[in-house]
Design a protein around this motif. Structure first.
Motif, short mmCIF file in Angstrom:
data_model
loop_
_atom_site.label_atom_id
_atom_site.label_comp_id
_atom_site.label_asym_id
_atom_site.label_seq_id
_atom_site.Cartn_x
_atom_site.Cartn_y
_atom_site.Cartn_z
N GLY A 173 39.22 35.63 33.44
CA GLY A 173 38.28 35.68 32.33
C GLY A 173 37.06 36.54 32.62
N LEU A 174 36.14 36.53 31.68
CA LEU A 174 34.96 37.38 31.74
C LEU A 174 34.16 37.15 33.02
CD1 LEU A 174 32.96 39.31 30.30
CD2 LEU A 174 31.98 37.29 29.20
N ILE A 175 33.74 35.92 33.25
CA ILE A 175 32.91 35.62 34.42
C ILE A 175 33.77 35.44 35.66
CG2 ILE A 175 31.32 33.93 35.43
CD1 ILE A 175 30.22 33.48 32.57
N GLY A 176 34.92 34.74 35.50
CA GLY A 176 35.79 34.47 36.64
C GLY A 176 36.30 35.73 37.32
N SER A 177 36.58 36.76 36.54
CA SER A 177 37.07 38.00 37.17
C SER A 177 35.98 38.64 38.00
CB SER A 177 37.62 38.96 36.11
OG SER A 177 36.62 39.30 35.18
N ALA A 178 34.74 38.56 37.55
CA ALA A 178 33.62 39.10 38.34
C ALA A 178 33.40 38.25 39.59
CB ALA A 178 32.34 39.12 37.49
N VAL A 179 33.58 36.94 39.47
CA VAL A 179 33.45 36.06 40.63
C VAL A 179 34.53 36.38 41.66
CG1 VAL A 179 33.74 33.66 41.38
CG2 VAL A 179 32.24 34.18 39.44
N ALA A 180 35.77 36.53 41.18
CA ALA A 180 36.87 36.84 42.10
C ALA A 180 36.61 38.17 42.81
CB ALA A 180 38.19 36.87 41.33
N ALA A 181 36.17 39.15 42.08
CA ALA A 181 35.87 40.46 42.69
C ALA A 181 34.72 40.33 43.69
CB ALA A 181 35.52 41.47 41.60
N GLY A 182 33.71 39.56 43.33
CA GLY A 182 32.57 39.36 44.23
C GLY A 182 32.96 38.67 45.51
N LEU A 183 33.85 37.69 45.40
CA LEU A 183 34.32 36.98 46.59
C LEU A 183 35.08 37.94 47.52
CD1 LEU A 183 35.56 33.67 44.92
CD2 LEU A 183 33.78 33.80 46.70
N VAL A 184 36.00 38.70 46.96
CA VAL A 184 36.81 39.63 47.75
C VAL A 184 35.91 40.67 48.41
CG1 VAL A 184 38.59 41.42 47.61
CG2 VAL A 184 38.91 39.22 46.43
N ALA A 185 34.93 41.17 47.66
CA ALA A 185 34.02 42.19 48.20
C ALA A 185 33.24 41.68 49.40
CB ALA A 185 33.05 42.66 47.10
N ARG A 186 33.05 40.38 49.47
CA ARG A 186 32.30 39.81 50.59
C ARG A 186 33.24 39.20 51.64
NH1 ARG A 186 26.99 36.63 48.87
NH2 ARG A 186 26.67 37.48 46.80
N GLY A 187 34.53 39.50 51.53
CA GLY A 187 35.45 39.10 52.59
C GLY A 187 36.07 37.73 52.43
N HIS A 188 35.80 37.07 51.30
CA HIS A 188 36.41 35.76 51.09
C HIS A 188 37.78 35.94 50.43
CE1 HIS A 188 32.56 34.06 52.13
NE2 HIS A 188 31.97 34.76 51.17
N SER A 189 38.57 34.86 50.42
CA SER A 189 39.84 34.95 49.71
C SER A 189 39.80 34.04 48.49
CB SER A 189 41.00 34.62 50.62
OG SER A 189 40.93 33.28 51.02
N VAL A 190 40.57 34.40 47.49
CA VAL A 190 40.52 33.75 46.18
C VAL A 190 41.83 33.04 45.91
CG1 VAL A 190 40.39 34.19 43.69
CG2 VAL A 190 38.90 35.46 45.26
N LEU A 191 41.73 31.80 45.46
CA LEU A 191 42.89 31.07 44.95
C LEU A 191 42.67 30.91 43.45
CD1 LEU A 191 45.48 29.36 45.91
CD2 LEU A 191 43.98 27.38 45.52
N ALA A 192 43.37 31.73 42.67
CA ALA A 192 43.17 31.71 41.21
C ALA A 192 43.90 30.52 40.61
CB ALA A 192 43.67 33.02 40.60
N LEU A 193 43.16 29.71 39.83
CA LEU A 193 43.73 28.53 39.17
C LEU A 193 43.67 28.74 37.67
CD1 LEU A 193 41.76 25.63 40.96
CD2 LEU A 193 43.79 26.85 41.78
N GLY A 194 44.75 28.47 36.97
CA GLY A 194 44.67 28.58 35.52
C GLY A 194 46.00 28.39 34.86
N ARG A 195 45.98 28.44 33.53
CA ARG A 195 47.18 28.18 32.76
C ARG A 195 48.14 29.37 32.74
NH1 ARG A 195 44.33 26.38 27.33
NH2 ARG A 195 42.91 27.90 28.20
N GLY A 196 47.57 30.58 32.72
CA GLY A 196 48.39 31.75 32.47
C GLY A 196 49.16 32.24 33.69
N ALA A 197 50.04 33.20 33.46
CA ALA A 197 50.75 33.87 34.56
C ALA A 197 49.72 34.64 35.38
CB ALA A 197 51.80 34.82 33.99
N GLY A 198 50.05 34.89 36.62
CA GLY A 198 49.13 35.65 37.46
C GLY A 198 48.15 34.78 38.22
N ASN A 199 48.19 33.47 37.99
CA ASN A 199 47.38 32.57 38.80
C ASN A 199 48.18 32.11 40.01
OD1 ASN A 199 44.72 31.98 37.38
ND2 ASN A 199 46.19 31.71 35.70
#
Lengths: 295, 295
Positions: free
Chosen positions: A11-37
């Motif tokens: 989503g709008l904010i979540g995608s920026a959060v995921a990008a921000g986490l990766v940019a700082r070396g963290h890893s992301v576990l995407a949770l959600g209803r849709g495909a690609g999580n």
């Protein structure tokens, strides 16, 4: 480096959060209803799947205004029971730090001086649902940051999949691209603080890296403070320059706005520079006009 | 003289409100699900019947702890949508003054100094549901008084029909009548302000007769401030005297209570004398022991 579960990661904010986490070396576990999580999960279901080990949770999939308008009762239930189940699942998977992206509407009417010391006064259904979710986080009492952004803007990866065009940071640039005219039903004198998703994301990721405990509030404050009419005029001017045509703003509402103008502030360190509102407008007008040209 | 719609008019607080209204020359329109109400009405239904002309509404049928425990989601929905429908029906029938009987739990943990200037911090499901209903009244913005009583006691017309025996002002006297023993699972050091339904009712009826507008909070403060253990000892002593037998209190919880003791106060004029807690205990022990003898 932390492993962080993110809801609404597409989503709008979540995608920026995921990008921000990766940019700082963290890893992301995407949770959600849709495909690609990474984990498919629906907060309206009574039973959530167990999550793999994580260090933190950033919940960017709180209720939307659209969801509240479609089914207010269901939105309230998701805000209470869905949030509780999400927190329980995250805590069981090891999450000790949490961030919830709420809304400035929880403060009540968006007028006058608002900072984090002000009492909540959620009045709209949308604000009530966000307040409920905040309180569920509050009673869980993990190290939690609650963010209450006002008018959020940011880049859209997929215009066609975006569902939140009732938000003026998106509807106004699109109106310029599509018709060259922005129509404001009210007086347009309401003031908003416009904050980029990059700022909201940075403040969320900051908290994951901090040591402070307790449940604390933070207003993510962007550098652009404009009335709705001023924002519309900015969209018309920047969009008109880009498209090489004359654009205009029509204001239907008459009379003075009785409420004092909004001063949306942070006394907790929520001011941050980020992507400019002007860049957002130009990019979005360009995207919408290209979409229109190819449609 | 006002015509006042009262929800829960057969219940603990509502019956005292109805009696208080009649004693001051007002007339009562009882609203509720059961037989014996002037208008049969269920706040979980999507459509409420039209009400005859009224001047005011006193809503004493907010969610109960039992209801929240049975179905938390349904209780939240009733608190939002049920309250909204009730207010709309009352306003359409002419009600210009409203009272909502909420709960002290809306303040959060019942410890330390609490008066009406404190911010709300509803944490339990029960408190959240009452807070939701309060906010629905707040946004309707009629002349409204919100009452947040702590531990309510009062006479029961029909013991057999009472469903709220988890409340200690009722469960403790009953335990004395039935077994002579009160068992406290915690430490019993939590303090409560005990307030009679007559006091709550008087403050509700007062507001119907006032001219002040806006939505205001009032803490109905009774004269008895006791810890749970002190209340239990009082029940054992008074009940033992009445029944002519030795009664006792067993406390299972160990250790100190870390929270500061409750100081439940009003800075808005909510202190009031009323029926004594001792009278309540003696009467209820007598009723329960007679019921046991005839059962």
């Amino acid at each position: 480096m932390a492993k962080v579960a993110v809801t609404g990661a597409k989503g709008l904010i979540g995608s920026a959060v995921a990008a921000g986490l990766v940019a700082r070396g963290h890893s992301v576990l995407a949770l959600g209803r849709g495909a690609g999580n990474a984990v498919t999960l629906d907060l309206t279901e009574r039973q959530l799947p167990a999550l793999p080990p994580i260090d933190a949770l950033i919940h960017c999939a709180g209720v939307t205004d659209e969801e509240v308008k479609a089914d207010r009762d269901a939105a309230m239930v998701r805000a209470v029971s869905g949030t509780e189940r999400l927190i329980a699942a995250a805590a069981a998977a090891g999450a000790r730090r949490m961030v919830y992206v709420s809304s400035a509407h929880v403060y009540g009417a968006l007028s006058g001086h608002i900072d984090e010391t002000m009492p909540a006064n959620p009045l709209s259904d949308y604000a009530l649902a966000h307040y409920l979710a905040e309180q569920i986080f509050r009673r869980h009492a993990a190290a939690t940051r609650i963010l209450r952004p006002c008018a959020v803007f940011g880049p859209l990866a997929e215009l066609q999949r975006f569902r939140r065009w009732s938000l003026i940071p998106f509807s106004f640039p699109r109106a310029i691209a599509e018709s060259g005219v922005i129509r404001i039903l009210g007086t347009g004198r309401d003031r908003r603080n416009f904050v980029g998703t990059d700022v909201v994301a940075a403040l969320a990721v900051d908290f994951i890296e901090m040591q402070i405990n307790g449940v604390t509030l933070l207003n993510p404050v962007g550098t652009a403070d404009l009335t709705v009419a001023e924002f519309a005029e900015l969209c018309a001017r920047l969009g008109g320059d880009l498209l090489g045509r004359s654009c205009r703003v029509e204001i239907a509402g008459k009379g003075d706005t009785a409420a004092p103008p909004l001063e949306y502030r942070s006394v907790m360190g929520g001011q941050r520079n980020g992507r400019s509102l002007e860049t957002h407008i130009v990019e979005l007008v360009r995207q919408c006009s290209q979409l229109g040209a190819t449609a």
